[in-house]
Design an enzyme around this catalytic site. Sequence first.
Site: not given
Length: 323
Positions: A50, A55, A84, A117, A219
């Site tokens: 992903d 990014y 995205k 996004h 997480l």
Amino acid sequence: MALAPNSRVLLNDGNTIPVVGLGTFAPENPKARVEEAVKLGLEVGYRHIDCALNYANEAEVGRAIKAKIADGTVKREDVFYTTKMWNNYHAPDKVRVALEKSLKFVELDYVDLFLIHTPVEFKPGDDHFPTDVNGKLIYHNTDIRDTWKAMEDCKDAGLTKSIGVSNFNHKQLELILTMPDLRYKPACNQVEYHLYLNQHKLLAFCKSHDIALVAYGVLGSTRFERWYDQNLPVLLEDPVLNAIAKKHGRTSAQVAMRHMLQSGIVTLAKSFTPERVRQNFQVFDFELSEDEIKALDGRNRNLRYLTMDVWKDHPKFPFNEEY
């Protein structure tokens, strides 16, 4: 459902998505570290990577995928790659531009999943965070349905196998789902979802429309200061989570992921520490009981780590909706 390392979820367009993915958002990590994590991830069994244009590391992720194809670890068709479209590409004539940028960076002929996004649009242009003279973000107001039509065109052109959205609430999804000339429903909605943010209403809505829910932040927080409140509790230190992990002889991260998977949620995990990259894929050889699932469900605090406060002045700020 029975879960195995090769388990996939059937999407509403007939394609399938691996149930566990490796996240690559890494604002505080050297790009070379991301590249190595993706290589290791593919070696240990991840087949779902992903990423996103914003990014700014798709070139490194692409090199890792290319290297593992070259050495025979995987074939291109084995790898499910998600990218995205960022907030300044919502205008219909910019959507394909964004996807083609990602394809160029990652050096692939197509992606497996292309997402909007966020439902927030910024001023079109090359600046990912355009601001005015007062430092305020400059927004734009393209109808999300026009953006979606351009997403559909990208699928028809073969540049992406599936299309979907990210960070959408049910009202924004309904805008697309009720389009009179809809060609493709969103295949998935990728949202923050974890022990402390049990978005069961959104999950039920997505399931009712055959939209897969993909969870990020499983997480907990990355502690990246620009996006995350540093005073929030650390999810992986939760006492109930840790007690269940101890009982199973597992890490708290493994139990947090298994909790999502047994809820029918496609689960993204992110780490750049080799041992944790390996551990986070070892979630298929144990099972949580119904009582343990209920106990973990009960830890919900409706707590968002990703508050998106950087654009909270948006007139239709979408992240404060319950679902």
